[in-house]
Design a protein around this motif. Sequence first.
Motif, PDB file in Angstrom:
ATOM      1  N   ILE A  15       8.671 -29.305 -27.555  1.00 13.00           N
ATOM      2  CA  ILE A  15       8.827 -29.442 -29.005  1.00 13.00           C
ATOM      3  C   ILE A  15       7.484 -29.551 -29.721  1.00 13.00           C
ATOM      4  O   ILE A  15       7.420 -29.427 -30.948  1.00 13.00           O
ATOM      5  CB  ILE A  15       9.714 -30.637 -29.372  1.00 13.00           C
ATOM      6  CG1 ILE A  15       9.093 -31.952 -28.887  1.00 13.00           C
ATOM      7  CG2 ILE A  15      11.129 -30.454 -28.807  1.00 13.00           C
ATOM      8  CD1 ILE A  15       9.557 -33.168 -29.623  1.00 13.00           C
ATOM      9  N   ALA A  16       6.427 -29.839 -28.998  1.00 11.83           N
ATOM     10  CA  ALA A  16       5.056 -29.863 -29.515  1.00 11.83           C
ATOM     11  C   ALA A  16       4.161 -29.598 -28.313  1.00 11.83           C
ATOM     12  O   ALA A  16       4.644 -29.576 -27.173  1.00 11.83           O
ATOM     13  CB  ALA A  16       4.737 -31.210 -30.167  1.00 11.83           C
ATOM     14  N   LYS A 134      -5.365 -35.271 -22.834  1.00 11.06           N
ATOM     15  CA  LYS A 134      -5.488 -34.536 -24.096  1.00 11.06           C
ATOM     16  C   LYS A 134      -4.628 -35.153 -25.191  1.00 11.06           C
ATOM     17  O   LYS A 134      -4.696 -34.740 -26.353  1.00 11.06           O
ATOM     18  CB  LYS A 134      -5.134 -33.063 -23.905  1.00 11.06           C
ATOM     19  CG  LYS A 134      -3.670 -32.770 -23.645  1.00 11.06           C
ATOM     20  CD  LYS A 134      -3.430 -31.259 -23.597  1.00 11.06           C
ATOM     21  CE  LYS A 134      -1.961 -30.934 -23.413  1.00 11.06           C
ATOM     22  NZ  LYS A 134      -1.707 -29.477 -23.428  1.00 11.06           N
ATOM     23  N   HIS A 135      -3.810 -36.129 -24.856  1.00 10.79           N
ATOM     24  CA  HIS A 135      -2.991 -36.842 -25.821  1.00 10.79           C
ATOM     25  C   HIS A 135      -3.394 -38.311 -25.893  1.00 10.79           C
ATOM     26  O   HIS A 135      -3.885 -38.874 -24.910  1.00 10.79           O
ATOM     27  CB  HIS A 135      -1.503 -36.778 -25.448  1.00 10.79           C
ATOM     28  CG  HIS A 135      -0.932 -35.403 -25.413  1.00 10.79           C
ATOM     29  ND1 HIS A 135      -0.816 -34.666 -24.252  1.00 10.79           N
ATOM     30  CD2 HIS A 135      -0.440 -34.605 -26.396  1.00 10.79           C
ATOM     31  CE1 HIS A 135      -0.280 -33.492 -24.512  1.00 10.79           C
ATOM     32  NE2 HIS A 135      -0.053 -33.426 -25.809  1.00 10.79           N
ATOM     33  N   THR A 136      -3.177 -38.897 -27.046  1.00 16.02           N
ATOM     34  CA  THR A 136      -3.347 -40.330 -27.237  1.00 16.02           C
ATOM     35  C   THR A 136      -2.127 -40.855 -27.983  1.00 16.02           C
ATOM     36  O   THR A 136      -1.716 -40.266 -28.992  1.00 16.02           O
ATOM     37  CB  THR A 136      -4.613 -40.651 -28.063  1.00 16.02           C
ATOM     38  OG1 THR A 136      -5.761 -40.145 -27.380  1.00 16.02           O
ATOM     39  CG2 THR A 136      -4.772 -42.155 -28.260  1.00 16.02           C
ATOM     40  N   VAL A 137      -1.549 -41.933 -27.486  1.00 17.76           N
ATOM     41  CA  VAL A 137      -0.419 -42.545 -28.180  1.00 17.76           C
ATOM     42  C   VAL A 137      -0.839 -43.908 -28.711  1.00 17.76           C
ATOM     43  O   VAL A 137      -1.667 -44.594 -28.120  1.00 17.76           O
ATOM     44  CB  VAL A 137       0.816 -42.695 -27.255  1.00 17.76           C
ATOM     45  CG1 VAL A 137       1.371 -41.325 -26.872  1.00 17.76           C
ATOM     46  CG2 VAL A 137       0.501 -43.505 -26.003  1.00 17.76           C
ATOM     47  N   GLN A 158      -2.611 -36.446 -31.447  1.00 13.98           N
ATOM     48  CA  GLN A 158      -3.124 -35.075 -31.465  1.00 13.98           C
ATOM     49  C   GLN A 158      -2.106 -34.102 -32.071  1.00 13.98           C
ATOM     50  O   GLN A 158      -2.479 -33.210 -32.835  1.00 13.98           O
ATOM     51  CB  GLN A 158      -3.501 -34.637 -30.044  1.00 13.98           C
ATOM     52  CG  GLN A 158      -4.892 -35.095 -29.611  1.00 13.98           C
ATOM     53  CD  GLN A 158      -5.014 -36.619 -29.528  1.00 13.98           C
ATOM     54  OE1 GLN A 158      -4.097 -37.302 -29.083  1.00 13.98           O
ATOM     55  NE2 GLN A 158      -6.140 -37.138 -29.960  1.00 13.98           N
ATOM     56  N   THR A 159      -0.830 -34.271 -31.725  1.00 13.21           N
ATOM     57  CA  THR A 159       0.210 -33.377 -32.254  1.00 13.21           C
ATOM     58  C   THR A 159       0.923 -33.967 -33.462  1.00 13.21           C
ATOM     59  O   THR A 159       1.789 -33.313 -34.037  1.00 13.21           O
ATOM     60  CB  THR A 159       1.265 -33.074 -31.175  1.00 13.21           C
ATOM     61  OG1 THR A 159       1.930 -34.298 -30.815  1.00 13.21           O
ATOM     62  CG2 THR A 159       0.635 -32.455 -29.939  1.00 13.21           C
ATOM     63  N   THR A 217       6.161 -33.996 -36.532  1.00  7.35           N
ATOM     64  CA  THR A 217       7.320 -33.887 -35.650  1.00  7.35           C
ATOM     65  C   THR A 217       7.916 -35.273 -35.476  1.00  7.35           C
ATOM     66  O   THR A 217       7.178 -36.238 -35.231  1.00  7.35           O
ATOM     67  CB  THR A 217       6.940 -33.314 -34.273  1.00  7.35           C
ATOM     68  OG1 THR A 217       6.330 -32.039 -34.434  1.00  7.35           O
ATOM     69  CG2 THR A 217       8.165 -33.172 -33.378  1.00  7.35           C
ATOM     70  N   LEU A 218       9.238 -35.367 -35.628  1.00  5.54           N
ATOM     71  CA  LEU A 218       9.959 -36.606 -35.387  1.00  5.54           C
ATOM     72  C   LEU A 218      10.768 -36.417 -34.107  1.00  5.54           C
ATOM     73  O   LEU A 218      11.685 -35.590 -34.065  1.00  5.54           O
ATOM     74  CB  LEU A 218      10.875 -36.942 -36.564  1.00  5.54           C
ATOM     75  CG  LEU A 218      10.193 -37.140 -37.918  1.00  5.54           C
ATOM     76  CD1 LEU A 218      11.238 -37.373 -39.016  1.00  5.54           C
ATOM     77  CD2 LEU A 218       9.206 -38.309 -37.863  1.00  5.54           C
TER      78      LEU A 218
END
Length: 243
Positions: A15-16, A134-137, A158-159, A217-218
């Motif tokens: 989805i992303a 590559k992602h951070t939450v 990031q997304t 995006t949700l």
Amino acid sequence: MSITNALSGTNIAEIADGIYRINTPVTIPGAPGGFSFNQYLIDGDEPLLFHTGPRKMFALVREAVACVTAPERLRHIAFSHVEADECGSLNEWLAAAPHATPLCGKVAAMVSIDDLADRPPHALADGQAVWLGKHTVRWFDAPHLPHAWECGFLMEEQTRTLLCGDLFSQEGANHPPLVTSDILGPSEAFRHRMDYFSHTPKAGAMLERLAALQPTTLACMHGSAWSGDGAGMLRALGQALQQ
């Protein structure tokens, strides 16, 4: 979208960038059109699973995760609050992924997960970030929104994907993975019939804080994920809750 289990209808779709929705349609009392449970896999150097699914759904979710990455690579098993669909198979995942750690807010760790989980949790403070590669939450406390003292959400920066748990829950068993059409109307219809919101007086302020993150995006736990002006959608929910 790929079907990962023909018998259950469990499916997976990206989805992303690097974020996958795992979906299983179900039938439950009070929802004549059926219902669905979603989990979200963020792939990367330190893969994260948000929501585990109920314990009895573990094999289905594990099968879907394996379509993207080896389940034993998971490093974080995260969830919004303590319910069976959020973290019912937490210990099964900890056994399957020996280097994974429960990831939750400090309240959830204190009141439940320190005792329930087979390994100590990584308890996040409000606003604390976790690097996944590559992602951070980043974790945001949201007590009682829509329910549970320990409730909170993760924002993937990031997304600009907000892992928004039980916000915007949509009834029905068969939903496209990602839509741009209205999800507020269907989720409000479901809320009015099965009122699962706590109606905290701080809901508006918390939704405004999430809106300020400007998600695009949700990632909803029940029904389709949604793409578009996430800030506007969150503010519209805040307005609906005041009526």
